[in-house]
Design a protein around this motif. Structure first.
Motif, PDB file in Angstrom:
ATOM      1  N   GLY A 190       0.790  -1.220   0.000  1.00  0.00           N
ATOM      2  CA  GLY A 190       0.000   0.000   0.000  1.00  0.00           C
ATOM      3  C   GLY A 190       0.823   1.270   0.000  1.00  0.00           C
ATOM      4  N   MET A 191       2.096   1.164  -0.358  1.00  0.00           N
ATOM      5  CA  MET A 191       2.962   2.336  -0.407  1.00  0.00           C
ATOM      6  C   MET A 191       2.813   3.039  -1.755  1.00  0.00           C
ATOM      7  SD  MET A 191       6.305   0.519   1.338  1.00  0.00           S
ATOM      8  CE  MET A 191       7.395   1.941   1.160  1.00  0.00           C
ATOM      9  N   LYS A 192       2.885   4.340  -1.736  1.00  0.00           N
ATOM     10  CA  LYS A 192       2.805   5.121  -2.972  1.00  0.00           C
ATOM     11  C   LYS A 192       4.190   5.167  -3.599  1.00  0.00           C
ATOM     12  CE  LYS A 192      -1.512   6.448  -3.162  1.00  0.00           C
ATOM     13  NZ  LYS A 192      -1.928   7.854  -2.990  1.00  0.00           N
ATOM     14  N   THR A 193       4.292   4.724  -4.821  1.00  0.00           N
ATOM     15  CA  THR A 193       5.584   4.706  -5.491  1.00  0.00           C
ATOM     16  C   THR A 193       5.400   4.996  -6.971  1.00  0.00           C
ATOM     17  OG1 THR A 193       7.605   3.391  -5.781  1.00  0.00           O
ATOM     18  CG2 THR A 193       5.519   2.230  -5.987  1.00  0.00           C
ATOM     19  N   LEU A 227      29.947   4.123 -21.015  1.00  0.00           N
ATOM     20  CA  LEU A 227      30.187   2.784 -21.544  1.00  0.00           C
ATOM     21  C   LEU A 227      28.908   1.963 -21.560  1.00  0.00           C
ATOM     22  CD1 LEU A 227      32.090   0.411 -22.349  1.00  0.00           C
ATOM     23  CD2 LEU A 227      32.380  -0.022 -19.894  1.00  0.00           C
ATOM     24  N   ILE A 228      28.112   2.094 -20.505  1.00  0.00           N
ATOM     25  CA  ILE A 228      26.881   1.308 -20.378  1.00  0.00           C
ATOM     26  C   ILE A 228      25.726   1.963 -21.122  1.00  0.00           C
ATOM     27  CG2 ILE A 228      25.218   0.395 -18.694  1.00  0.00           C
ATOM     28  CD1 ILE A 228      27.533   0.407 -16.646  1.00  0.00           C
ATOM     29  N   GLY A 229      25.749   3.287 -21.229  1.00  0.00           N
ATOM     30  CA  GLY A 229      24.684   4.003 -21.916  1.00  0.00           C
ATOM     31  C   GLY A 229      23.597   4.510 -20.985  1.00  0.00           C
ATOM     32  N   THR A 230      23.730   4.250 -19.694  1.00  0.00           N
ATOM     33  CA  THR A 230      22.727   4.690 -18.729  1.00  0.00           C
ATOM     34  C   THR A 230      23.337   4.715 -17.331  1.00  0.00           C
ATOM     35  OG1 THR A 230      20.592   4.137 -17.700  1.00  0.00           O
ATOM     36  CG2 THR A 230      21.920   2.300 -18.505  1.00  0.00           C
ATOM     37  N   LEU A 231      22.734   5.510 -16.469  1.00  0.00           N
ATOM     38  CA  LEU A 231      23.122   5.521 -15.058  1.00  0.00           C
ATOM     39  C   LEU A 231      22.150   4.680 -14.237  1.00  0.00           C
ATOM     40  CD1 LEU A 231      24.196   9.246 -14.475  1.00  0.00           C
ATOM     41  CD2 LEU A 231      25.659   7.234 -14.766  1.00  0.00           C
ATOM     42  N   GLY A 232      21.356   3.868 -14.921  1.00  0.00           N
ATOM     43  CA  GLY A 232      20.431   2.986 -14.227  1.00  0.00           C
ATOM     44  C   GLY A 232      19.016   3.538 -14.208  1.00  0.00           C
ATOM     45  N   ALA A 233      18.256   3.114 -13.217  1.00  0.00           N
ATOM     46  CA  ALA A 233      16.867   3.544 -13.077  1.00  0.00           C
ATOM     47  C   ALA A 233      16.541   3.655 -11.596  1.00  0.00           C
ATOM     48  CB  ALA A 233      15.932   2.543 -13.760  1.00  0.00           C
ATOM     49  N   VAL A 234      15.602   4.521 -11.286  1.00  0.00           N
ATOM     50  CA  VAL A 234      15.183   4.701  -9.893  1.00  0.00           C
ATOM     51  C   VAL A 234      13.664   4.825  -9.847  1.00  0.00           C
ATOM     52  CG1 VAL A 234      17.309   5.859  -9.192  1.00  0.00           C
ATOM     53  CG2 VAL A 234      15.394   7.227 -10.025  1.00  0.00           C
ATOM     54  N   ILE A 235      13.096   4.535  -8.675  1.00  0.00           N
ATOM     55  CA  ILE A 235      11.693   4.829  -8.433  1.00  0.00           C
ATOM     56  C   ILE A 235      11.603   5.657  -7.166  1.00  0.00           C
ATOM     57  CG2 ILE A 235      10.795   2.776  -9.600  1.00  0.00           C
ATOM     58  CD1 ILE A 235      10.448   1.468  -6.903  1.00  0.00           C
ATOM     59  N   ARG A 236      10.546   6.427  -7.047  1.00  0.00           N
ATOM     60  CA  ARG A 236      10.375   7.310  -5.889  1.00  0.00           C
ATOM     61  C   ARG A 236       9.259   6.798  -5.000  1.00  0.00           C
ATOM     62  NH1 ARG A 236       9.195  13.164  -7.772  1.00  0.00           N
ATOM     63  NH2 ARG A 236       9.219  13.462  -5.515  1.00  0.00           N
ATOM     64  N   HIS A 237       9.570   6.657  -3.705  1.00  0.00           N
ATOM     65  CA  HIS A 237       8.555   6.283  -2.720  1.00  0.00           C
ATOM     66  C   HIS A 237       8.053   7.545  -2.030  1.00  0.00           C
ATOM     67  CE1 HIS A 237       9.429   2.060  -3.217  1.00  0.00           C
ATOM     68  NE2 HIS A 237      10.704   2.248  -2.932  1.00  0.00           N
ATOM     69  N   ARG A 238       6.781   7.564  -1.741  1.00  0.00           N
ATOM     70  CA  ARG A 238       6.186   8.708  -1.060  1.00  0.00           C
ATOM     71  C   ARG A 238       5.540   8.237   0.235  1.00  0.00           C
ATOM     72  NH1 ARG A 238       5.853  13.077  -4.269  1.00  0.00           N
ATOM     73  NH2 ARG A 238       4.324  14.007  -2.868  1.00  0.00           N
ATOM     74  N   LEU A 257       9.551  -2.621   4.784  1.00  0.00           N
ATOM     75  CA  LEU A 257      10.882  -2.141   4.424  1.00  0.00           C
ATOM     76  C   LEU A 257      11.718  -3.283   3.853  1.00  0.00           C
ATOM     77  CD1 LEU A 257      13.084   0.070   4.463  1.00  0.00           C
ATOM     78  CD2 LEU A 257      13.594  -0.634   6.817  1.00  0.00           C
ATOM     79  N   PHE A 258      11.657  -4.436   4.509  1.00  0.00           N
ATOM     80  CA  PHE A 258      12.422  -5.595   4.050  1.00  0.00           C
ATOM     81  C   PHE A 258      11.951  -6.061   2.681  1.00  0.00           C
ATOM     82  CE2 PHE A 258      13.108 -10.113   3.496  1.00  0.00           C
ATOM     83  CZ  PHE A 258      14.449 -10.261   3.826  1.00  0.00           C
ATOM     84  N   ASP A 259      10.652  -6.246   2.530  1.00  0.00           N
ATOM     85  CA  ASP A 259      10.117  -6.781   1.280  1.00  0.00           C
ATOM     86  C   ASP A 259      10.432  -5.871   0.095  1.00  0.00           C
ATOM     87  OD1 ASP A 259       9.147  -8.822   2.803  1.00  0.00           O
ATOM     88  OD2 ASP A 259       7.024  -8.323   2.561  1.00  0.00           O
ATOM     89  N   VAL A 260      10.262  -4.582   0.291  1.00  0.00           N
ATOM     90  CA  VAL A 260      10.543  -3.637  -0.805  1.00  0.00           C
ATOM     91  C   VAL A 260      12.043  -3.578  -1.080  1.00  0.00           C
ATOM     92  CG1 VAL A 260      10.411  -1.224  -1.530  1.00  0.00           C
ATOM     93  CG2 VAL A 260       8.476  -2.277  -0.324  1.00  0.00           C
ATOM     94  N   GLY A 261      12.863  -3.580  -0.023  1.00  0.00           N
ATOM     95  CA  GLY A 261      14.313  -3.493  -0.203  1.00  0.00           C
ATOM     96  C   GLY A 261      14.905  -4.713  -0.854  1.00  0.00           C
TER      97      GLY A 261
END
Length: 333
Positions: free
Chosen positions: A126-129, A140-151, A160-164
């Motif tokens: 039920g977390m907003k993300t 070299l890789i073409g990207t710095l990766g990806a991130v998502i934002r939790h609110r 915390l454990f399950d999401v991490g």
């Protein structure tokens, strides 16, 4: 919205003036219960952009209804797909657009699958993300990766454990799959007299190479995408602060994790000195910054169950299997 919010705020503060401008509401207040007001505002961050100011002797709470801008995610996805395709095409002896596309699909699958693991389990709790934000970068890789934002606040240590832990586990699965497929793909370039990037391979990569029957010298860019996934997984599982490993450790051992957070940067810096690797020196200083930030406390800060402890130990073990002391070495032919 304004009247409802005012009634809630008045449980913790005296509201003496309200301003409304478009979709933004400002409440001028005199706090009565600071801790209660702080907790209330933290909970509001799930649905609102919250800004608290103290100016000219007045305490001002500014609230704006949060709206997801999916077009930003889409634009970054397209830009990252383009940057990874171009960089992938350059990994071949001659600029190969089709080859670049195969690399791009592989690397974005690995990175995206990691973030989707976080997204799925955050939603389950039920977390907003947000959806993943891919980051294009002409490296070299073409990207710095990806991130998502939790609110909003973290519901519990279990959440915390399950999401991490979900991101690294999803990422490892994707990396194993992509590595195996890539090592099965034919790739026999001839780099005569040119500088060559040598990769230090972690134990997990070596195991997959044996299972795939790989005995070559050069790996296909798709296999390189799998290698990147393993390297990123190890970095994410470094048990410090806001990294995935920091979340998992905080869920496992509570506030004692703060002690570990302060030790890890020293270990990485020492590793960088011993191996003469600027990568570990860099990450040592980066994690030192993370360690300075106290980890947010979950709303329910109770111990997790034994099953999750076992999964956590297994995850850190898998992370170590993705470690190599010298990831990159440039040699001249």
């Amino acid at each position: 919205m304004k009247d409802t919010l005012r009634r809630e705020i008045e449980k913790f503060a005296m509201v003496y003036h309200v301003e409304e401008s478009g979709d933004t509401v400002r409440f001028y207040v005199q706090p009565i219960d600071f801790e209660g007001l702080k907790t209330f505002l933290e909970n509001l961050t799930m649905d609102y952009d919250v800004k608290v100011q103290f100016k000219f002797g007045e305490f001002v709470i500014e609230l704006k209804k949060h709206r997801e801008r999916i077009w930003i995610n889409l634009a970054l996805l397209i830009a990252t797909f383009a940057s990874t395709t171009i960089m992938g095409a350059g990994m071949f002896e001659r600029f190969d657009l089709v080859g670049g596309l195969t690399y791009s699909v592989a690397i974005m699958f690995v990175l995206g699958f990691h973030e989707m693991g976080h997204y799925i389990f955050a939603r389950r709790w039920g977390m907003k993300t947000s959806l993943p934000y891919f980051i294009p970068f002409p490296s070299l890789i073409g990207t710095l990766g990806a991130v998502i934002r939790h609110r909003g606040r973290i519901p519990s240590r279990k959440a915390l454990f399950d999401v991490g832990v979900s991101g690294p586990l999803f990422g490892i699965f994707a990396s194993i799959l992509v590595t195996y497929v890539g090592l099965k793909m034919k790739f026999e370039p001839t780099y005569k007299g040119e500088a060559t990037l040598m990769l230090g391979t972690p134990p997990l990569f070596d195991l997959i190479a044996k299972l795939a029957g790989f005995n070559g010298y050069y790996i296909h860019p798709v296999a390189f995408a799998g290698w990147v996934g393993m390297f990123v997984t190890f970095l994410n599982l470094i048990p410090v602060g806001q990294l995935d490993g920091g979340h998992v450790l905080r869920a496992m051992i509570g506030e004692r994790a703060e002690i570990v957070y302060r030790i890890i940067p020293m270990i990485l810096i020492a590793l960088g000195i011993v191996t003469n690797s600027s990568i570990w020196l860099f990450w040592g200083f980066i994690t030192m910054f993370f360690a300075m930030q106290k980890h947010p406390k979950p709303m329910v800060d109770e111990p997790i169950d034994l099953k999750r402890y076992a999964v956590g130990i297994l995850t850190f073990a898998l992370g170590l299997s993705c470690f190599t002391p010298n990831p990159f070495v440039v040699t001249k032919g």
